[in-house]
Every structure is written in structure tokens, then in C-alpha cells.
Design a protein around this motif. Sequence first.
Motif, PDB file in Angstrom:
ATOM      1  N   SER A 205      27.210  29.266  49.342  1.00 57.00           N
ATOM      2  CA  SER A 205      28.594  28.868  49.040  1.00 57.00           C
ATOM      3  C   SER A 205      28.989  29.208  47.610  1.00 57.00           C
ATOM      4  O   SER A 205      30.039  28.776  47.134  1.00 57.00           O
ATOM      5  N   LYS A 206      28.148  29.986  46.920  1.00 57.84           N
ATOM      6  CA  LYS A 206      28.457  30.342  45.527  1.00 57.84           C
ATOM      7  C   LYS A 206      29.690  31.228  45.415  1.00 57.84           C
ATOM      8  O   LYS A 206      30.462  31.118  44.472  1.00 57.84           O
ATOM      9  N   GLU A 207      29.854  32.107  46.384  1.00 57.85           N
ATOM     10  CA  GLU A 207      30.986  33.033  46.333  1.00 57.85           C
ATOM     11  C   GLU A 207      32.301  32.262  46.447  1.00 57.85           C
ATOM     12  O   GLU A 207      32.515  31.529  47.412  1.00 57.85           O
ATOM     13  N   PRO A 208      33.184  32.382  45.464  1.00 58.18           N
ATOM     14  CA  PRO A 208      34.432  31.596  45.486  1.00 58.18           C
ATOM     15  C   PRO A 208      35.405  32.068  46.565  1.00 58.18           C
ATOM     16  O   PRO A 208      35.370  33.220  47.004  1.00 58.18           O
ATOM     17  N   GLN A 209      36.248  31.165  46.992  1.00 57.92           N
ATOM     18  CA  GLN A 209      37.326  31.471  47.940  1.00 57.92           C
ATOM     19  C   GLN A 209      36.818  32.065  49.254  1.00 57.92           C
ATOM     20  O   GLN A 209      37.437  32.953  49.836  1.00 57.92           O
ATOM     21  N   GLN A 210      35.687  31.543  49.729  1.00 55.38           N
ATOM     22  CA  GLN A 210      35.181  32.001  51.012  1.00 55.38           C
ATOM     23  C   GLN A 210      35.922  31.327  52.153  1.00 55.38           C
ATOM     24  O   GLN A 210      36.187  30.132  52.102  1.00 55.38           O
ATOM     25  N   ASN A 211      36.218  32.071  53.173  1.00 54.99           N
ATOM     26  CA  ASN A 211      36.762  31.486  54.389  1.00 54.99           C
ATOM     27  C   ASN A 211      35.683  30.619  55.025  1.00 54.99           C
ATOM     28  O   ASN A 211      34.520  31.030  55.115  1.00 54.99           O
ATOM     29  N   TRP A 212      36.040  29.408  55.473  1.00 56.06           N
ATOM     30  CA  TRP A 212      35.013  28.497  55.983  1.00 56.06           C
ATOM     31  C   TRP A 212      34.330  29.045  57.225  1.00 56.06           C
ATOM     32  O   TRP A 212      33.149  28.794  57.453  1.00 56.06           O
ATOM     33  N   GLN A 213      35.062  29.836  58.031  1.00 54.71           N
ATOM     34  CA  GLN A 213      34.438  30.418  59.219  1.00 54.71           C
ATOM     35  C   GLN A 213      33.330  31.395  58.834  1.00 54.71           C
ATOM     36  O   GLN A 213      32.280  31.449  59.497  1.00 54.71           O
ATOM     37  N   VAL A 214      33.564  32.154  57.768  1.00 53.08           N
ATOM     38  CA  VAL A 214      32.553  33.107  57.297  1.00 53.08           C
ATOM     39  C   VAL A 214      31.327  32.366  56.788  1.00 53.08           C
ATOM     40  O   VAL A 214      30.185  32.744  57.070  1.00 53.08           O
ATOM     41  N   LEU A 215      31.554  31.288  56.043  1.00 52.08           N
ATOM     42  CA  LEU A 215      30.442  30.509  55.502  1.00 52.08           C
ATOM     43  C   LEU A 215      29.642  29.831  56.624  1.00 52.08           C
ATOM     44  O   LEU A 215      28.412  29.778  56.568  1.00 52.08           O
ATOM     45  N   VAL A 216      30.330  29.332  57.637  1.00 57.43           N
ATOM     46  CA  VAL A 216      29.643  28.746  58.798  1.00 57.43           C
ATOM     47  C   VAL A 216      28.758  29.797  59.462  1.00 57.43           C
ATOM     48  O   VAL A 216      27.599  29.528  59.804  1.00 57.43           O
TER      49      VAL A 216
END
Length: 206
Positions: free
Chosen positions: A165-176
Motif C-alpha cells: 500500500s506504499k504506492e499513493p493514490q492506488q485504486n482499492w480494487q488494484v490493491l485488493v
Amino acid sequence: KMIWLIEISIILVTAILVTHARKVYSLSFVKVFWISGLMLGFLREYALSEIMKIYSYGDFHITFFGLPLIYTLFWTNIAYIGLTWSNNFLEREYLKAKPFDYHLPLIFLTMVLISFFFEALLSQYGLLIWNVDSSAKLWGNTPILAPFAYGWTSVLFIKSLKLLSKEPQQNWQVLVLKLSLVQPLVVMILAGLLLLSNLAIILVLS
């Protein structure tokens, strides 16, 4: 009746923790944390019970593909409790903390304390039967390895969340998606740590 109470209680606790997380963080955090946590819980239980045969289950009522449903929720729940307690104690957010911080040791210790209660509860009703080769027991058939299983599980899950989750402004679907895909690796690392921990316990106490 007590088994039903244990299972329903875990589900109710999940609802409480999700509500808390939504207020403290966001709805996106809730989705990321619990969806990837469900993946962790399922893979962890399948690996440890079905593949490694570290333990087997008693008569749970609510199951999911043969695994107790509460375990797909339980590991995520206690990981969130550990994260919250460590944040409150240190008065700073782990997900924004420096790489070397005191959160993970505190989370590990919290998991150890939770394991003493929950493992004793499961042992009392024969819901979890450990098959670990070790003469060192906490009580009944519960090995000293049990608290380590709790500690390593939450520490690895929380650490993977922070790293991805370090990368800022990630879409939550991508992080999931990223977190879900990495959970098999998390479980493999967990399995390795448990084998090493059990070996260390045997060597120290032999």
C-alpha cells in the motif's frame, strides 16, 4: 450450543470491527483489509490443516469448502485488533510509520495473548486437534507452537499490507488484487516460519 455461540460471536465481532475500521480509516480500507484477509484465512487453514496436517478440526457447524467459516474471518479480525492496539499504544499509525518500528513486536505479543484465550476455548470443546510432534504443551494437546502460529500470521499479513500500500493514490480494487495474489506467498513464508519455530522449540526444550 456453545459451538454455535463461538461461531456466531466471531461473525458479530467481525461486524463490529468492520464498523470501527470504516470510521477510523475508510470503506476502501475495509474492503482491502477484509477481502485480502479472507483469502489469507482460507489459504492458511487449507495449507496448515489439509496439506501440512499440523492440526485438524472438531465439529464446527458453519463450514466453507470443509474449513470452519470463522477461520476465514478470525485471522483478519485479530490482525486488525493487533494493528489498532499497537497504533493506540504507540500513538502513531503503522501504515505510515518508518520501516523499523515497534508495531510488529507489539502485534506479535497481542496475538500471543489472544492465542492463550482462544486456543484454551477451542481445546475445551475439542474444536482443534494439534498434530505437532512436540512433548512441550501449554495445556491438553495445545503445543507451545500455537502462540507463534498466531503471531507470525498477523505480522506477515500486516507487513504485506504495508509493503503493497506504499504506492499513493492506488485504486482499492488494484490493491485488493495485489494483496490477494501475494497471500499464497505469505502462507508459504508462514509455513516455513512455523517449521523453524517448532524446530527451535524442540531443540531448546529437549
